[in-house]
Design an enzyme around this catalytic site. Sequence first.
Site, PDB file in Angstrom:
ATOM      1  N   ARG A  17       0.655  -1.132   0.135  1.00 56.75           N
ATOM      2  CA  ARG A  17      -0.201   0.616  -0.138  1.00 56.75           C
ATOM      3  C   ARG A  17       1.154   1.467  -0.219  1.00 56.75           C
ATOM      4  NH1 ARG A  17      -3.973   1.329   5.175  1.00 56.75           N
ATOM      5  NH2 ARG A  17      -1.542   2.809   5.845  1.00 56.75           N
ATOM      6  N   CYS A  29       0.408   5.247   0.784  1.00 51.23           N
ATOM      7  CA  CYS A  29      -1.447   6.217   1.363  1.00 51.23           C
ATOM      8  C   CYS A  29      -0.554   7.414   1.966  1.00 51.23           C
ATOM      9  CB  CYS A  29      -1.356   5.903   3.212  1.00 51.23           C
ATOM     10  SG  CYS A  29      -2.798   6.518   4.183  1.00 51.23           S
TER      11      CYS A  29
END
Length: 127
Positions: A104, A106
């Site tokens: 991920r 972010c």
Amino acid sequence: MTKTVIATDQAPAAIGPYVQATRVGNMVYTSGQIPLDPATMDVVEGGIEAQTKQVMDNLMAVLAEAGADASSVVKTTCFLSDMNNFLAFNEVYASYFAAGAPARSCVEVARLPKDVLVEVEAIALVK
């Protein structure tokens, strides 16, 4: 390889010149999902938790239409309008990945469409 457009009425319709997702081979690439109620196309109320839940529900609907699910997501990119919402966002986000979270990124951004608090896109394997 053939490129296939993925579309479902279980997630918000595109609000611009893009599709909900594209499948190429055994990979699906979603567009960013924002917290729109697919039935009304209104932004959900209730802060970061409610908006994250709607975003993730929308994302899961698009993945399901493509033949994927949370367990087959290999990468997400998450956009927050305020990094102070990071912990609350993470709590809701993590609940969708019981089998293990994907890679991920972010980041905080200056502004998101319709002034929402969160947007998430994904890359997944089709089962």
